[in-house]
Scaffold this motif. Sequence first.
Motif, PDB file in Angstrom:
ATOM      1  N   PHE A 280     -29.895 -48.611  38.455  1.00 53.25           N
ATOM      2  CA  PHE A 280     -29.354 -49.790  39.122  1.00 53.25           C
ATOM      3  C   PHE A 280     -28.744 -49.410  40.479  1.00 53.25           C
ATOM      4  CE2 PHE A 280     -29.527 -51.165  34.759  1.00 53.25           C
ATOM      5  CZ  PHE A 280     -29.686 -52.536  34.796  1.00 53.25           C
TER       6      PHE A 280
ATOM      7  N   ASP B 291     -28.959 -59.110  40.692  1.00 49.70           N
ATOM      8  CA  ASP B 291     -29.797 -59.384  39.517  1.00 49.70           C
ATOM      9  C   ASP B 291     -28.976 -59.416  38.245  1.00 49.70           C
ATOM     10  OD1 ASP B 291     -32.530 -59.139  40.838  1.00 49.70           O
ATOM     11  OD2 ASP B 291     -31.650 -57.201  41.332  1.00 49.70           O
TER      12      ASP B 291
ATOM     13  N   GLY C 140     -32.030 -53.392  38.434  1.00 44.72           N
ATOM     14  CA  GLY C 140     -32.016 -54.103  39.705  1.00 44.72           C
ATOM     15  C   GLY C 140     -30.682 -53.881  40.403  1.00 44.72           C
ATOM     16  N   ARG C 141     -30.283 -54.855  41.199  1.00 41.93           N
ATOM     17  CA  ARG C 141     -29.003 -54.768  41.909  1.00 41.93           C
ATOM     18  C   ARG C 141     -27.916 -55.329  40.998  1.00 41.93           C
ATOM     19  NH1 ARG C 141     -27.269 -52.956  46.250  1.00 41.93           N
ATOM     20  NH2 ARG C 141     -25.635 -53.849  47.572  1.00 41.93           N
TER      21      ARG C 141
END
Length: 208
Positions: free
Chosen positions: A60, A104, A39-40
Amino acid sequence: MRTRDDWDERYREPRPPWDVGVPDEHLVELVTKGRIGVGRALEIGCGTGTNARWLAEQGFDVVALDLAPLAIDKARAAGAPKAGSVALHCLDFLNEEVPGGPFDFVFDRGCFHVFDHDRERGEFAARVAELLRPDGLWLSLIGSTEGAPRDVGPPRRSARDIMHAIEPELAIIELRASRFGVNAPESPHAWMCLCTRRTMPAQPSTLR
């Protein structure tokens, strides 16, 4: 607490002791086993960017910060990751706006522990909580009180120090004894601390 100039001076050394040139083994384990989903991501204290580049290569979307301008210069000079990209920023995590959130996943290898006072460590944890999405995760590698006396190396923090700072803001999923180099017996002892953003406040300790 060291200043921006102090950290910049450390990066004038050929290689500061924490700049090991390979991704952190705890990070690799948790990502490859799926405990931390893609994710981030935000890395606090990215140094020369080894972990940030590795995260980008795993898919990522990475924002990486460091207080030391020379560290960011070296991270840029190291080049882009083999896949993905990393946005590098020279800024003070506690006192300047962090771009790109919410995240995230937040990672720091030896940043939380540099703060000597409970108040500052609490501010660090609160800042992480602000930047995390619901159910987001924070992984921190923290110098521990285990091992023989030493005059150099990472600051030592007790489990109580960690809990006191983190518990009001984040729920601790796992806190376990480790080393900064998992397979290096001479490496300093560490805590591996994995936390998540709280869905409700921590409740007061029960008095009997």
